[in-house]
Design an enzyme around this catalytic site. Structure first.
Site, short mmCIF file in Angstrom:
data_model
loop_
_atom_site.label_atom_id
_atom_site.label_comp_id
_atom_site.label_asym_id
_atom_site.label_seq_id
_atom_site.Cartn_x
_atom_site.Cartn_y
_atom_site.Cartn_z
N ASP A 21 -2.50 -21.52 -0.62
CA ASP A 21 -3.45 -20.43 -0.45
C ASP A 21 -3.12 -19.78 0.89
O ASP A 21 -2.47 -20.40 1.74
CB ASP A 21 -4.87 -20.99 -0.45
CG ASP A 21 -5.93 -19.92 -0.19
OD1 ASP A 21 -5.77 -18.80 -0.70
OD2 ASP A 21 -6.88 -20.22 0.54
N ASP A 23 -5.43 -17.36 3.14
CA ASP A 23 -6.53 -17.33 4.11
C ASP A 23 -7.21 -18.69 4.22
O ASP A 23 -7.65 -19.27 3.24
CB ASP A 23 -7.55 -16.27 3.69
CG ASP A 23 -6.90 -14.91 3.49
OD1 ASP A 23 -6.49 -14.32 4.49
OD2 ASP A 23 -6.76 -14.48 2.33
#
Length: 225
Positions: A21, A23
């Site tokens: 991922d 953020d």
């Protein structure tokens, strides 16, 4: 694929690909997210604290669909928040360990899967000084965002590995659910990662090493294992 301890102080996970991922895992974009979504909320007379509490790990289109009741107003609302987030991307920084780990990985072994749109993901990675991902799956590339497994399945396929042979790094509940639904091994990251159902949670990416099909967490700061 399950974690194996050799010896108990060393946690090794066999895997062929690493799916990150963006953020909260690779970059810290919290300030920009709060800034952009708070402004967007104020422009629509919505409580900023309510809006910012619900956006993490979710595509902007999905959040807009929840908050804007008139479907005719959603396209303009989506354009507005995407613009605000790109403008706020200048505040993004790399999270500890991200650059070192990514630079150590062969280019055919890792991917980034994010709920952000492509232009936003690239802006945040560039501002943080992180390398361009060899495979980047964004909100623009999937019909269903996290917690649906579409993004992680697509990334594993592009790398050429079955999802079960990959590890996902996530800090959001929706993202961890997406990784689990795809059939990957999920590692939670940071304090937010403790709210997920990931069996293993690391503070950040420092101390992680991948070599010869094995991800070693021996030097990682483990919050849960």
């Amino acid at each position: 694929m399950t974690p194996q301890s050799r010896p108990p102080t060393v946690l090794d996970i066999p895997c062929e690909g690493l799916l990150f991922d963006n953020d909260g895992v690779l970059v810290d974009s919290d300030h920009g997210v709060d800034q952009a979504w708070s402004q967007w909320a104020r422009d629509r007379n919505l409580p900023p604290e309510h809006v910012t509490a619900m956006v993490h790990g979710r595509r902007s289109a999905d959040t807009v669909a929840l908050l804007v009741t008139d479907p005719k107003e959603r396209p303009a609302a989506l354009v507005a928040i995407d613009r605000l987030e790109v403008e706020a991307a200048v505040t993004t920084t790399a999270l500890p360990g991200a650059l070192t780990l990514l630079k150590s990985l062969p280019r055919d072994r890792w991917a980034v899967v994010t709920s952000g749109v492509t232009v936003l993901a690239r802006a945040r990675l560039a501002t943080a000084g992180l390398p361009t991902p060899p495979v980047l799956i964004t909100a623009d590339d999937v019909s269903h965002g996290k917690p649906a497994p579409d993004g992680y399945c697509a990334a594993a396929e592009k790398l050429g590995f079955a999802p079960a042979r990959t590890v996902v790094f996530e800090d959001s509940t929706a993202g961890a659910m997406a990784g689990a639904a795809a059939g990957t091994t999920v590692i939670g990251v940071g304090q937010r990662g403790l709210a997920t159902e990931a069996t293993v949670v690391v503070r950040d990416l420092r101390g992680l090493r991948w070599r010869g099909g094995v991800l070693s967490l021996a030097a990682a700061d483990l919050l849960r294992f």
